[in-house]
Design an enzyme around this catalytic site. Structure first.
Site, PDB file in Angstrom:
ATOM      1  N   CYS A 120      39.125  33.851  46.601  1.00  0.00           N
ATOM      2  CA  CYS A 120      37.918  34.368  45.958  1.00  0.00           C
ATOM      3  C   CYS A 120      38.201  34.785  44.515  1.00  0.00           C
ATOM      4  O   CYS A 120      38.747  35.872  44.271  1.00  0.00           O
ATOM      5  CB  CYS A 120      37.369  35.554  46.763  1.00  0.00           C
TER       6      CYS A 120
ATOM      7  N   CYS B 288      36.172  37.888  43.445  1.00  0.00           N
ATOM      8  CA  CYS B 288      36.711  39.173  43.913  1.00  0.00           C
ATOM      9  C   CYS B 288      38.018  39.516  43.206  1.00  0.00           C
ATOM     10  O   CYS B 288      38.235  40.653  42.811  1.00  0.00           O
ATOM     11  CB  CYS B 288      37.019  39.147  45.410  1.00  0.00           C
ATOM     12  N   ASP B 289      38.923  38.527  43.079  1.00  0.00           N
ATOM     13  CA  ASP B 289      40.295  38.839  42.673  1.00  0.00           C
ATOM     14  C   ASP B 289      40.662  38.385  41.267  1.00  0.00           C
ATOM     15  O   ASP B 289      41.702  38.807  40.750  1.00  0.00           O
ATOM     16  CB  ASP B 289      41.282  38.216  43.685  1.00  0.00           C
TER      17      ASP B 289
END
Ligand code: NAP
Length: 308
Positions: free
Chosen positions: A135, A138-139
């Site tokens: 992701c 997200c990251d």
């Protein structure tokens, strides 16, 4: 028609589930949508969506999900956070097993979609969340100024690699062939991005590191057989998707990869059970195709109920 909790239970709250919910709510079916985590499915891990019509500038995955959800709720769709553990479709009234109770329905639409696949290479599990991710939304921000690897050559790998260059100073895109699978417009952008270096004809064979996380990966050139290490701070895995269909049981027919087989009315092998979106066998997995499937599935469910 008595002693049945719902006309329709929709399982999964991505674009397909939310669209099926919108249509079913407007058809005034007694319907509930069950989602095990948050609504949105794979699009909430997509930073920016450019190929969903109606948004000329594009729209973020989170924003689009919010709009779809709000629209369905406006017509009365009930959405509950519940994981479906199993289905019993052996009778006309279907049973849906949840953790703490069983509910029943005349019809079910399965819209549970798919999740990123893993490769099973050494280090992949050990470093998941410590440098290994699927992701970028997200990251990605954790890799500001870093060097990262991305594995895969499809739309996801290429689109998300481009997104990663907002943060990372360098992205090695590791692809097993000498040609990308991704759509041409994404390829053009990747080729024009000087932070992306494509490592052709290569597969990932290991992810290495220590207490602080990933330090390097091992790759193998499939043409020469040579292996080499590449120093990276993170490794993103985008090698395709697998259907989230483990709860289905044996009644509903799936293909050799676990994708649900449906006909043009989105009917599965079990009467009264329909499927829509990425989790069904389909030649194309897009938001546009998922919502088309879902509209058909909801209308098919409505007809099925009408004929009972
Ligand atoms: P995908 O299209 O199946 O691509 C998977 C990629 O991973 C392929 O390049 C494949 O290589 C590679 N791969 C598979 N197994 C591998 C292995 N064992 N080792 C190394 N590489 C491996 O998956 P996706 O990119 O996640 O996309 C899934 C679906 O969502 C697709 O239908 C896609 O079009 C859609 N999608 C669309 C958009 C968009 O429209 N913007 C964005 C994201 C996803 P090969 O090419 O050699 O097979």
């Amino acid at each position: 028609m008595r002693n049945v909790d719902y006309d329709l239970v929709i399982i999964g709250g991505g674009p397909a589930g939310l669209t099926a919910g919108l249509y079913a709510a407007r058809a005034r079916l007694n319907v509930i949508l069950l989602e095990k985590s948050v609504t949105g499915g794979q699009i909430i891990i997509t930073d920016w969506i450019e190929n969903y019509p109606g948004f000329p500038e594009g729209i973020s995955g989170i924003d689009l999900t919010g709009r779809m959800s709000e629209q369905a709720k406006r017509f009365g769709l009930e959405i509950e956070t519940e994981e479906v553990l199993s289905l019993d479709c052996s009778n006309k009234v279907k049973k849906i097993e949840l953790g703490d109770r069983t509910i029943s329905a005349h019809t079910i639409i399965i819209a549970t979609g798919a999740s990123p696949r893993t490769l099973g290479v050494p280090g992949e599990d050990d470093f998941y969340g410590k440098g290994v991710s699927s992701c970028a939304t997200c990251d990605g921000p954790f890799f500001s100024g870093a060097v990262v690897a991305a594995v895969g050559g499809g739309d996801t790998a290429v689109q998300e690699s481009i997104f990663l260059t907002k943060f990372a100073k360098k992205v090695f895109l590791i692809h097993r062939r000498n040609e990308l699978r991704a759509s041409k417009i994404l390829q053009e952008r990747a080729f024009a991005n000087d932070k992306i270096e494509i490592v052709w004809d290569s597969v990932l064979t290991g992810i290495n590191g220590g207490k602080t996380g990933v330090t390097n990966i091992t790759i193998k050139n499939v043409k020469t057989g040579d292996t080499s290490d590449l120093a990276v701070d993170g490794c993103f895995m985008w090698v395709g998707i697998q259907p989230d269909s483990g709860f289905l049981g044996d009644d509903i027919k799936v293909d050799e990869y676990g994708f649900i087989i449906v006909n043009e009315r989105m009917e599965t092998s079990v009467p009264g059970v329909f499927a829509a979106g990425d989790g069904r066998r389909t030649p194309l997995r897009q938001i546009a195709t998922a919502i088309g499937d879902a509209a058909i599935a909801a209308v098919s469910a409505e007809h099925y109920i009408g004929n009972l």
